[in-house]
Every structure is written in C-alpha cells, then in structure tokens.
Write an enzyme that holds these catalytic residues in place. Structure first.
Site, PDB file in Angstrom:
ATOM      1  N   ASN A 155     -32.781 -47.044   4.139  1.00  0.00           N
ATOM      2  CA  ASN A 155     -33.415 -48.335   3.859  1.00  0.00           C
ATOM      3  C   ASN A 155     -33.261 -49.355   4.982  1.00  0.00           C
ATOM      4  O   ASN A 155     -33.947 -50.355   4.998  1.00  0.00           O
ATOM      5  CB  ASN A 155     -32.851 -48.915   2.555  1.00  0.00           C
ATOM      6  N   GLN A 183     -36.726 -45.410  -1.253  1.00  0.00           N
ATOM      7  CA  GLN A 183     -37.592 -46.051  -0.246  1.00  0.00           C
ATOM      8  C   GLN A 183     -38.910 -45.320  -0.014  1.00  0.00           C
ATOM      9  O   GLN A 183     -39.850 -45.933   0.496  1.00  0.00           O
ATOM     10  CB  GLN A 183     -36.845 -46.197   1.088  1.00  0.00           C
ATOM     11  N   HIS A 205     -39.655 -51.239  -8.132  1.00  0.00           N
ATOM     12  CA  HIS A 205     -39.985 -52.446  -7.360  1.00  0.00           C
ATOM     13  C   HIS A 205     -40.154 -52.199  -5.860  1.00  0.00           C
ATOM     14  O   HIS A 205     -40.457 -53.116  -5.112  1.00  0.00           O
ATOM     15  CB  HIS A 205     -38.981 -53.577  -7.638  1.00  0.00           C
ATOM     16  N   CYS A 329     -24.945 -58.976   3.017  1.00  0.00           N
ATOM     17  CA  CYS A 329     -24.271 -60.232   2.701  1.00  0.00           C
ATOM     18  C   CYS A 329     -23.266 -59.949   1.593  1.00  0.00           C
ATOM     19  O   CYS A 329     -23.649 -59.509   0.522  1.00  0.00           O
ATOM     20  CB  CYS A 329     -25.288 -61.214   2.147  1.00  0.00           C
TER      21      CYS A 329
HETATM   22  C1  LIG Z   1     -32.191 -46.422  -0.536  1.00  0.00           C
HETATM   23  C2  LIG Z   1     -31.981 -47.295  -1.727  1.00  0.00           C
HETATM   24  N1  LIG Z   1     -31.341 -46.791  -2.786  1.00  0.00           N
HETATM   25  C3  LIG Z   1     -31.133 -47.520  -3.900  1.00  0.00           C
HETATM   26  C4  LIG Z   1     -31.558 -48.829  -3.968  1.00  0.00           C
HETATM   27  C5  LIG Z   1     -31.307 -49.607  -5.223  1.00  0.00           C
HETATM   28  O1  LIG Z   1     -32.486 -49.733  -5.977  1.00  0.00           O
HETATM   29  P1  LIG Z   1     -32.604 -50.891  -7.074  1.00  0.00           P
HETATM   30  O2  LIG Z   1     -32.854 -52.165  -6.333  1.00  0.00           O
HETATM   31  O3  LIG Z   1     -33.742 -50.488  -7.945  1.00  0.00           O
HETATM   32  O4  LIG Z   1     -31.320 -50.927  -7.802  1.00  0.00           O
HETATM   33  C6  LIG Z   1     -32.219 -49.397  -2.876  1.00  0.00           C
HETATM   34  C7  LIG Z   1     -32.641 -50.807  -2.911  1.00  0.00           C
HETATM   35  O5  LIG Z   1     -32.745 -51.469  -1.900  1.00  0.00           O
HETATM   36  C8  LIG Z   1     -32.443 -48.602  -1.727  1.00  0.00           C
HETATM   37  O6  LIG Z   1     -33.056 -49.091  -0.650  1.00  0.00           O
END
Ligand SMILES: Cc1ncc(COP(=O)(O)O)c(C=O)c1O
Length: 394
Positions: A155, A183, A205, A329
C-alpha cells in the site's frame, strides 16, 4: 506560481471516493431492505436476498463459491480473522508463521500479538524494490510452519508480490497461504483459484465502495476459528448482524469495477507514468520507490531529498493537492515507515517520502497541475531550508 485553485485527490490508496451508483444502492438498501437478514419474515427475507446477491457478486469477482465469501467490517478485520482464526486451530507443534517485513499493520500487529502468545514468526526481507523472493519463503518453511501471509500489492510503494509462485511453494508443503489483496481487488481479475491462495482479504472502500465493510475468502476445506462469537451469521464464522446496506454497496462497487477491468489498470498506469515523468522533469533528483514494472498502477512513492514530507504535504494541501506520507502517524509523532526502512532507506530518506496514489477519476490535466504544485513546493521548501541554515550560521 500555479494560479488556478482546484482540488486534486491523489490519496486513493487511503480511500476512494464513493461511486454515485454505490451511494444510490446503499440508500436504496437502507430505505427498502432494512430488515434483519436472519429474520424469517418478509422484511428479513428482503435483506437476506440482497445479502445473498451481494455474496454471489463478490464470489464471481474472486472466482470462488459464494459459500467461500465471509463479510467482515473491514480489510483489517479480514486480515485479523485469517491470522487469528488460523492460529486458533493450529496443533501445538505447528506454531510458526511466515510473513513479510512490509505487510500492512493489520497483518504485522496480528503476528506480533501471536509472538506474545508464544508463536514464532519469520519476517521475510524484501529487496530494494520491495519484492519478496519466493526462494526465501521456501527456505523459511519448517515442519512447524502453519501459515504464510504475503500481501498482493504493497500500500505504500505499490510493489506486486509473486503470490502465485509463493502459493505453489506453500501448496507443495501443505501450508496455508493468506493474501492481503486490499489494494488490488477491483483493479484486476482477482481469481483466487489461479492465484492459488487459501485465504484472501479485500475491502470495499479501496474500490469506490463504502468504508466499514470487507470480506475474507476462505477456500472450502480450510477450517479456521471465528474471531467474533455470538450469533450464527456468516456460516458461524463471523457473529454480528451483517451490515446489509454497506454490503450491497460493496457488491455494487465490485460490479462497477469489474466492468472496468480492461481499461482501468491501463488508464491509471498512464496517468501515474505521466506524473512520474513530469516530476522527474521538474525535480530531476527525485527517487521513485518500489518496483518499476511489477507495481500497482496507481501508487507512486517519491523521495524528495532535503524536504520534510510533513511540510510538503501541508503545503500541497494548501494548494488543493491531497496526498499522504510514506510514514505512519502514531500517537502524535511521525514515525518513519517500516516499509521504506525495509527497502534499505535511511530514516531521513523515509521522512522525505510521499505517496501519490491515483484513481480512475483523475485526469491528465489534474496530473499536470499536481506535478507543477509539487515541484514548486519542493523548490520552495528547499530554498527555505537553505535560508534557515545560512541565517543560523551568521
Ligand atoms: C494493504 C492493506 N491492508 C489492509 C488495509 C486495511 O483495510 P481497512 O481500511 O478496510 O481496514 C489497508 C488499508 O489501507 C491496506 O492498504
């Protein structure tokens, strides 16, 4: 100075704007299908039908059976469910888990919790482009290994992992593989059979759906323990009344994304490459992080030497450009990102890195505007830093 004030959203890896059709679907479900899907009467049945349809839609997109899709409250919960759920059913002599140093905290912190409970965890290193070597997975596997968890796309830097190859190795050894595909789900044909994974996490989302809803694919035959107990929802694997409107919105988002598989990746990649090229022209000493080809099409991680990422993000926000740092953060202080450090970057480099993440709504004009604003602010911050140093040495 860039004159036109506009807003450019370049933080799609954090969350995506909700598609209008998704908003309508959620509103419709809230108005018309508000019954409890576990109730046997008409109101419950309407909600149940919507839930069942949504499960089929998500299952089709994953190339699996609807009985293999379990809705959760988020990608985070899906990751927790996979890791803790698998850990709870592990025999006592199988308490070793393998993951990578660059996973999302929803995986890493779950693994750290297991370590506190006596599990052994191997955190595989990555190369300077953020790639895991499948041979490292092979070497790390032991007789005690119960689970491997490797993400699909990172991510922060976008690097795509060789999940198919890793899956083949795990299958040979009879070890379960979980994959965090939060992602990439919605951007490409994510066929879990072809990928060969046993469990896979997704989140609505990140694909223009609502927040607070995700799903875990669990291959038939893989039996894990529930994280949440209570009612018998989700085939007794995830207690709690399902968030039917959000799940319906998730399914709508999946449907819309599937219709764009053939074009979205290419379009977003072209915009990313335009942004990268423009930035390289305007600020020649930038460093682009992650793998140059095996990469999420919309994620561009850039290091601007001698610039604080935090100051840059604040400045960009003033000019309407929304991006984020390659830093997390926590408790009011900015920590250098574990992902960037795992690539071999120094703390200073990590703290000078921002993530620009593009989506299907961005336009070439927005990209050109953003590149100009970023370059202008980088030059301004560098001049300011030089002026501060010279003033302090007088
Ligand atoms: C690679 C990855 N895994 C898990 C998550 C967590 O997902 P959620 O925001 O639906 O808890 C994110 C969110 O940024 C992500 O980028």
């Amino acid at each position: 100075m860039v004159k036109t004030m506009r807003t450019v959203y370049l933080d799609h890896a954090a969350t995506t704007p909700i598609a209008p059709e998704v908003r309508e679907t959620v509103a419709h479900a809230m108005a018309e299908c508000w019954g409890n899907p576990s109730s046997l009467h008409l109101f419950g049945r309407k909600a149940r039908d919507l839930l069942d349809e949504a499960r089929v839609t998500v299952a089709h997109a994953l190339g699996c059976l609807d009985a293999e899709v379990f809705f959760t409250s988020s990608g985070t919960e899906a990751n927790n469910m996979a890791i803790f759920g698998a850990a709870r059913v592990a025999p006592p002599h199988k308490r070793h888990l393998i993951t990578t140093a660059i996973e999302h905290h929803a995986v890493l912190h779950a693994c750290q919790r297991l370590q506190q409970d006596g599990w052994e965890v191997t955190y595989l290193p990555v190369d300077s482009k953020g790639m895991v070597d499948p041979d490292d997975v092979r070497r790390a596997l032991r007789a005690e290994t119960w689970l491997v968890s490797v993400m699909h796309a990172n991510n922060e830097i976008g690097t795509l992992q060789p999940v198919g190859e890793i899956a083949a190795i795990c299958r040979e050894q009879g070890v379960w593989l979980h994959c965090d595909a939060v992602q990439t789900f919605g951007l490409l044909d994510m066929d879990v059979q072809r990928l060969g994974v046993d469990m896979l996490s997704v989140s609505a989302h990140k694909l223009y759906g609502p927040m607070g809803v995700g799903a875990l694919y669990i291959r038939g035959g893989v039996k894990i323990a529930p994280l949440l107990v209570g009612g018998a929802q989700e085939r007794e694997l995830r207690a709690g009344t399902e968030n039917v409107p959000a799940i319906a919105g998730f399914a709508k988002a999946v449907e819309l994304s599937r219709a764009r598989y053939s074009t979205a990746w290419q379009k977003i990649w072209q915009l990313r490459e335009r942004l990268r090229a423009r930035l390289q022209e305007l600020v020649p000493d930038i460093q682009v992080n992650g793998h140059p080809q095996q990469c999420h099409p919309g994620i561009l991680s850039v290091t601007f030497a001698r610039v604080s990422a935090e100051s840059l993000l604040i400045a960009l926000d003033r000019y309407g450009v929304a991006a984020s740092a390659g830093a997390a953060c926590s408790a009011g202080s900015i920590e250098p990102s574990h992902v960037l450090l795992a690539l071999g970057m120094s703390e200073t480099q990590a703290m000078s890195t921002i993530r620009l993440s593009l989506g299907r709504g961005n336009t070439p004009e927005e990209i050109d505007f953003a590149a100009e604003v970023i370059a202008e602010q980088v030059h301004r911050l560098r001049r300011k830093a030089v002026a501060t140093v010279s003033a302090s040495s007088i």
